[in-house]
Design an enzyme around this catalytic site. Structure first.
Site, PDB file in Angstrom:
ATOM      1  N   TYR A   1       0.839  -1.200   0.000  1.00 36.01           N
ATOM      2  CA  TYR A   1       0.000   0.000   0.000  1.00 36.01           C
ATOM      3  C   TYR A   1       0.877   1.254   0.000  1.00 36.01           C
ATOM      4  O   TYR A   1       0.858   2.041   0.951  1.00 36.01           O
ATOM      5  CB  TYR A   1      -0.918   0.036   1.225  1.00 36.01           C
ATOM      6  CG  TYR A   1      -1.822  -1.143   1.419  1.00 36.01           C
ATOM      7  CD1 TYR A   1      -2.257  -1.926   0.357  1.00 36.01           C
ATOM      8  CD2 TYR A   1      -2.266  -1.467   2.701  1.00 36.01           C
ATOM      9  CE1 TYR A   1      -3.095  -3.009   0.561  1.00 36.01           C
ATOM     10  CE2 TYR A   1      -3.108  -2.548   2.905  1.00 36.01           C
ATOM     11  CZ  TYR A   1      -3.517  -3.316   1.840  1.00 36.01           C
ATOM     12  OH  TYR A   1      -4.340  -4.399   2.056  1.00 36.01           O
TER      13      TYR A   1
ATOM     14  N   HIS B   1       0.655 -11.812   2.097  1.00 31.83           N
ATOM     15  CA  HIS B   1      -0.334 -11.006   1.396  1.00 31.83           C
ATOM     16  C   HIS B   1      -0.801 -11.682   0.104  1.00 31.83           C
ATOM     17  O   HIS B   1      -0.001 -11.969  -0.779  1.00 31.83           O
ATOM     18  CB  HIS B   1       0.281  -9.645   1.075  1.00 31.83           C
ATOM     19  CG  HIS B   1      -0.711  -8.578   0.750  1.00 31.83           C
ATOM     20  ND1 HIS B   1      -0.364  -7.264   0.589  1.00 31.83           N
ATOM     21  CD2 HIS B   1      -2.044  -8.623   0.562  1.00 31.83           C
ATOM     22  CE1 HIS B   1      -1.431  -6.544   0.317  1.00 31.83           C
ATOM     23  NE2 HIS B   1      -2.473  -7.356   0.287  1.00 31.83           N
TER      24      HIS B   1
END
Length: 366
Positions: A59, A127
């Site tokens: 992110y 992730h």
């Protein structure tokens, strides 16, 4: 079989029901993430009682901005590091680039520690495990367990849209490492639009010793709100097809006419279902809500406080506001009626033609 040192207390006794999502400070969903934005949101969130943050090295530039804000003396003196929970992720580098190798996991964790200005991370997730092989994910878990022994990581987890793959990995971790995953994170599947996490996942995770499940994207990546899906500087990445977007737009228009907010209704629904699932102190479902601005924070926390009496403490058996549930049920039902055939529609993840062995898109055979 690899043995690990005793782990700390169950995460279910530590993680609060509502978590601040750091994706709101990324180029994916915000056109200009900046330190002023993060500083304001973080300060106000903590003043309201939030004490857990979920982010990812993917992110960009969320980790860097959060670390700067958290380490500023005006914040750190008031909220020392042991008073809040930091969760981040490893393995996903870019939309089409992944590295689950032990060397990269170690590098990524150390980089996150540096970016976040901390000596330890409370939780690290692998992730989006659906983009790699199960063996790659298991090797990454092994690398994280090494970092648990080093004191750099407290709890380990995995994230994915695919509930079936999270269940399979949780079982394999238990078999290979003789200990369960502490936590899993799934997105957009304990929502008004899709409740598959509740029906297809929670019982299995609990049976496999997972103490916490994080339900991210309770608004289905911003689909369940007025104004359309969020679009950051990287463009429209939302996987919803046109028909689902149109149905969500009709639902938003309907609830607006009723003087209500689709976003607030969707968030209250997700938190209600999470609370129902958190029926004992050894199993917790927490909701991650992405926030990009003070206005979003105020609106989200208003919705949370309307339905959950103790939304920011770890599980303590506090009751849900049943009066609010009764008021919301007719609107929840109407929204799901409007969604029609799109109810429980699931996105394709990974994308068609993604090869998990090569970790890249391949041309379909003619």
């Amino acid at each position: 079989m690899m043995k690990v040192l005793d782990k700390p207390a169950s995460l279910a006794n530590i993680l609060p029901p509502v978590i601040l999502g750091g994706a709101g400070f990324s180029y994916q969903v915000y056109p200009d993430p900046n330190i002023s934005q993060v500083r304001q949101v973080l300060q106000h969130a903590f003043d309201l009682g939030m004490r857990a943050i979920d982010t990812s090295s993917y992110y960009e530039p969320s980790e860097q901005l959060l670390g700067q804000a958290l380490s500023e003396s005006v914040f750190s003196k008031r909220y020392p590091r042991d008073k809040y929970i930091l969760m981040t992720k490893v393995g996903r580098i870019a939309p089409d680039r992944f590295d689950y190798s032990p060397s990269w996991v170690q590098f990524s964790v150390n980089r996150s520690l540096e970016r976040l200005h901390t000596s330890y991370l409370d939780v690290v997730f692998c992730h989006d495990i659906e983009y790699v092989t199960e063996e790659a994910a298991l090797e990454a878990i092994g690398a994280l367990l090494e970092m648990v022994r080093e004191g750099k990581v407290r709890y380990i987890g995995a994230s994915s849209y695919r509930i079936d793959l999270l269940l399979r990995l949780a079982r394999s971790v238990l078999e290979r490492y003789d200990r369960p995953l502490d936590v899993v994170q799934n997105w957009a599947q304990m929502t008004l639009q899709n409740n598959r996490l509740e029906t297809d996942g929670l019982a299995g995770f609990r049976d496999l010793g997972v103490s916490c499940v994080c339900n991210a994207s309770p608004l289905t990546l911003g689909l369940l709100r007025s104004g359309g899906v969020p679009v950051g500087s990287l463009g429209d990445f939302h996987p919803a097809p046109a028909g689902l977007r149109a149905a969500a737009h009709r639902a938003a228009e309907y609830v607006t006419i009723q003087g209500k907010s689709l976003a607030a209704l969707a968030l209250r629904y997700a938190i209600w279902r999470a609370h129902v699932a958190s029926s004992t102190s050894d199993f917790q479902v927490s909701t991650i809500t992405g926030i990009s601005s003070i206005n979003e924070l105020v609106e989200n926390m208003s919705a949370v406080n309307q339905i959950l009496q103790s939304p920011l403490r770890c599980y303590d058996g506090s009751p849900i506001n049943l009066d609010q549930v009764e008021r919301d049920i007719p609107l929840w039902n109407k929204i799901q009626d409007i969604l029609g055939t799109w109810l429980n529609f699931s996105f394709t993840s990974p994308e068609e033609n993604w090869d998990v062995e090569q970790q890249r898109m391949i041309k379909p055979k003619l």
